[in-house]
Motif scaffolding. Structure first.
Motif, PDB file in Angstrom:
ATOM      1  N   GLN A  31     -15.859  32.953  13.784  1.00  8.71           N
ATOM      2  CA  GLN A  31     -16.679  32.188  14.565  1.00  8.71           C
ATOM      3  C   GLN A  31     -18.235  31.869  13.084  1.00  8.71           C
ATOM      4  OE1 GLN A  31     -19.442  35.890  16.306  1.00  8.71           O
ATOM      5  NE2 GLN A  31     -19.518  34.095  18.346  1.00  8.71           N
ATOM      6  N   LEU A  32     -17.885  32.413  12.008  1.00 12.41           N
ATOM      7  CA  LEU A  32     -18.113  32.011  10.619  1.00 12.41           C
ATOM      8  C   LEU A  32     -17.489  31.283  10.078  1.00 12.41           C
ATOM      9  CD1 LEU A  32     -19.114  33.157   7.341  1.00 12.41           C
ATOM     10  CD2 LEU A  32     -17.389  33.844   7.334  1.00 12.41           C
ATOM     11  N   GLU A  33     -16.205  31.219  10.889  1.00  7.55           N
ATOM     12  CA  GLU A  33     -15.486  29.331   9.867  1.00  7.55           C
ATOM     13  C   GLU A  33     -16.222  28.435  10.417  1.00  7.55           C
ATOM     14  OE1 GLU A  33     -13.095  29.095   7.855  1.00  7.55           O
ATOM     15  OE2 GLU A  33     -13.410  31.768   7.259  1.00  7.55           O
ATOM     16  N   GLU A  34     -16.261  29.202  11.849  1.00 10.40           N
ATOM     17  CA  GLU A  34     -17.190  27.012  12.592  1.00 10.40           C
ATOM     18  C   GLU A  34     -18.504  26.927  11.674  1.00 10.40           C
ATOM     19  OE1 GLU A  34     -15.522  25.201  15.152  1.00 10.40           O
ATOM     20  OE2 GLU A  34     -13.657  26.762  14.511  1.00 10.40           O
ATOM     21  N   HIS A  35     -19.383  27.968  11.407  1.00  9.03           N
ATOM     22  CA  HIS A  35     -20.351  27.531  10.520  1.00  9.03           C
ATOM     23  C   HIS A  35     -20.228  26.980   9.576  1.00  9.03           C
ATOM     24  CE1 HIS A  35     -22.509  29.689  14.183  1.00  9.03           C
ATOM     25  NE2 HIS A  35     -23.635  29.203  13.666  1.00  9.03           N
ATOM     26  N   LEU A  36     -19.269  27.999   9.054  1.00  7.74           N
ATOM     27  CA  LEU A  36     -18.671  26.659   7.214  1.00  7.74           C
ATOM     28  C   LEU A  36     -18.290  25.497   7.370  1.00  7.74           C
ATOM     29  CD1 LEU A  36     -17.201  30.309   6.019  1.00  7.74           C
ATOM     30  CD2 LEU A  36     -19.888  29.408   5.447  1.00  7.74           C
ATOM     31  N   LYS A  37     -17.985  25.381   8.375  1.00  6.23           N
ATOM     32  CA  LYS A  37     -16.965  23.849   8.017  1.00  6.23           C
ATOM     33  C   LYS A  37     -18.291  22.709   8.490  1.00  6.23           C
ATOM     34  CE  LYS A  37     -12.567  24.957  10.181  1.00  6.23           C
ATOM     35  NZ  LYS A  37     -12.169  25.112  11.819  1.00  6.23           N
ATOM     36  N   THR A  38     -19.058  23.561   9.795  1.00  4.17           N
ATOM     37  CA  THR A  38     -20.730  22.547   9.830  1.00  4.17           C
ATOM     38  C   THR A  38     -21.657  22.266   8.765  1.00  4.17           C
ATOM     39  OG1 THR A  38     -21.175  23.933  11.381  1.00  4.17           O
ATOM     40  CG2 THR A  38     -20.044  22.041  12.228  1.00  4.17           C
ATOM     41  N   GLU A  39     -21.864  24.049   8.088  1.00  2.00           N
ATOM     42  CA  GLU A  39     -23.061  24.350   7.115  1.00  2.00           C
ATOM     43  C   GLU A  39     -22.717  24.651   5.922  1.00  2.00           C
ATOM     44  OE1 GLU A  39     -26.808  25.359   9.966  1.00  2.00           O
ATOM     45  OE2 GLU A  39     -24.737  26.784  10.725  1.00  2.00           O
ATOM     46  N   GLY A  40     -21.095  24.151   5.585  1.00  2.00           N
ATOM     47  CA  GLY A  40     -21.094  24.653   4.172  1.00  2.00           C
ATOM     48  C   GLY A  40     -21.454  23.908   2.798  1.00  2.00           C
ATOM     49  N   GLU A  41     -22.170  22.836   3.206  1.00  2.00           N
ATOM     50  CA  GLU A  41     -23.062  21.811   2.498  1.00  2.00           C
ATOM     51  C   GLU A  41     -24.533  22.585   1.985  1.00  2.00           C
ATOM     52  OE1 GLU A  41     -21.676  19.249   0.063  1.00  2.00           O
ATOM     53  OE2 GLU A  41     -19.562  20.237   0.553  1.00  2.00           O
ATOM     54  N   THR A  42     -24.842  22.884   3.699  1.00  2.00           N
ATOM     55  CA  THR A  42     -25.914  23.237   3.485  1.00  2.00           C
ATOM     56  C   THR A  42     -25.849  24.144   3.082  1.00  2.00           C
ATOM     57  OG1 THR A  42     -26.529  21.937   5.337  1.00  2.00           O
ATOM     58  CG2 THR A  42     -27.955  23.870   4.723  1.00  2.00           C
ATOM     59  N   LEU A  43     -25.240  24.634   2.741  1.00  2.00           N
ATOM     60  CA  LEU A  43     -25.070  26.319   2.530  1.00  2.00           C
ATOM     61  C   LEU A  43     -25.023  26.153   0.100  1.00  2.00           C
ATOM     62  CD1 LEU A  43     -25.408  29.608   2.940  1.00  2.00           C
ATOM     63  CD2 LEU A  43     -22.725  29.661   2.278  1.00  2.00           C
ATOM     64  N   HIS A  44     -23.830  25.089   0.019  1.00  2.00           N
ATOM     65  CA  HIS A  44     -24.112  24.929  -0.993  1.00  2.00           C
ATOM     66  C   HIS A  44     -24.983  24.389  -1.609  1.00  2.00           C
ATOM     67  CE1 HIS A  44     -22.174  23.353  -4.407  1.00  2.00           C
ATOM     68  NE2 HIS A  44     -22.016  22.789  -4.471  1.00  2.00           N
ATOM     69  N   GLY A  45     -26.023  23.634  -1.320  1.00  2.00           N
ATOM     70  CA  GLY A  45     -26.884  22.914  -1.707  1.00  2.00           C
ATOM     71  C   GLY A  45     -28.481  24.664  -1.647  1.00  2.00           C
ATOM     72  N   LEU A  46     -27.588  25.368  -0.868  1.00  2.00           N
ATOM     73  CA  LEU A  46     -29.131  26.826  -1.732  1.00  2.00           C
ATOM     74  C   LEU A  46     -28.847  26.983  -2.710  1.00  2.00           C
ATOM     75  CD1 LEU A  46     -30.906  28.797  -0.858  1.00  2.00           C
ATOM     76  CD2 LEU A  46     -29.444  29.990   0.313  1.00  2.00           C
TER      77      LEU A  46
END
Length: 327
Positions: free
Chosen positions: A204-219
């Motif tokens: 589940q974490l992997e799926e979220h990181l695929k779609t929202e990794g860029e947003t997390l990097h923005g933070l």
């Protein structure tokens, strides 16, 4: 326009000059060692110096009369070229120290393909760094910044005492940090409350990181910008400010390690393509396990800064510089 120094309290202009002078000196002192390319540490230090200098210039330039070459845009270009080489050094260090020793001999041999490609890319990046040092952009930046530091020139607003504007300088950055959408990754809003999801499986974490990794990097980038700006004024605040700064550094570090992990995985996919899972299954398993562990370290900080009291306290702290430290 010279700034009068009748008051013992530093002016905005004096504070800006001190910050630019400090980070310019730190960046430039590593130039000769970076040119020699014998040790990765000088490159790291020069890149950090340029990043901090960029923060100082971007935050203060509206109050100063700076030379055209001493600009956010120019310094950003220099920092990115240094960063291109530094990122490759980081990838190599992570592979060699964190992962290679834990792989089977067969996978260690497969990894030599990655190291060979790293060396090729690094040679190109080194040539870019060496070229920029000879470029007129860098020479003008260096000469004109040195001249400005010796003969500074300011806008009128720079003459105000730093305590008059200090909260106004920091508050917008704090708001941007607190309002970043990266905070809401892995949460749901239930009955007007933000609820964190704490029982994700690794998949589940992997799926979220695929779609929202860029947003997390923005933070992460937002945290870095706030950290650098807060550090410009750390001597003007007390212990509560330092505690929040410590948290923000941890946020930047943990999210940075997640980003490094994801960049490394993507870089390996570009090299090995469909063969990655067959040739380096052990490595990809370790990378996924590391991402999951880092996420467990991230969530307590995420939870703390999703609390209204923590966010309110951060805003309150920047509004209250320690007056005795302003003289």
């Amino acid at each position: 326009m010279k700034i009068p120094s009748e008051t013992p309290i530093k002016t905005l202009g004096e504070t800006a000059h001190q910050a630019i002078e400090k980070h310019f000196a730190k960046a430039i002192k590593w130039e000769k060692a970076v040119k020699k390319d014998e040790d990765p540490e000088p490159l790291h230090q020069m890149r950090v110096g340029m990043r901090r200098l960029r923060t100082a210039v971007s935050r203060f330039e509206r109050y100063l009369i700076l030379p055209k070459s001493v600009s956010d845009k120019n310094i950003g270009k220099l920092a990115r070229i240094l960063g291109g080489l530094r990122d490759l050094d980081v990838l190599k260090e992570i592979l060699e120290k964190n992962y290679k020793p834990h792989l089977l001999e067969k996978e260690q041999k497969s990894l030599e393909t990655a190291f060979a490609e790293l060396d090729k890319q690094r040679q190109i990046a080194v040539s870019h760094v060496q070229k920029i040092f000879k470029d007129e952009i860098y020479k003008s930046f260096k000469d004109e910044c040195e001249h400005w530091l010796k003969n500074p020139s300011y806008q009128r607003f720079s003459s105000v005492p730093i305590d008059y504007v200090l909260p106004d300088l920091l508050s917008p950055e704090v708001s941007e940090f607190c309002l970043h959408p990266g905070w809401l990754i892995g949460t749901k809003v239930v009955k007007s409350e933000i609820v964190m999801q704490t029982k994700w499986t690794p998949s589940q974490l992997e799926e979220h990181l695929k779609t929202e990794g860029e947003t997390l990097h923005g933070l992460r980038k937002q945290a870095k910008g706030l950290r650098y700006q807060m550090e410009l004024f750390i001597e003007l605040y007390g212990e509560s400010f330092a505690a929040h700064l410590h948290d923000i550094k941890n946020i930047q570090d943990i999210l940075g390690m997640i980003q490094d992990n994801m960049v490394l995985h993507q870089w390996l996919e570009n090299i090995f393509k469909s063969e990655l899972e067959t040739q380096l299954r052990g490595l990809t398993t370790l990378l996924a396990a590391n991402r999951y562990q880092l996420w467990q370290e991230w969530q307590p900080l995420q939870k703390r800064y999703l609390q209204p009291d923590t966010r309110y306290n951060l805003h309150l702290v920047v509004l209250q510089p320690t007056l005795e430290n302003l003289t």
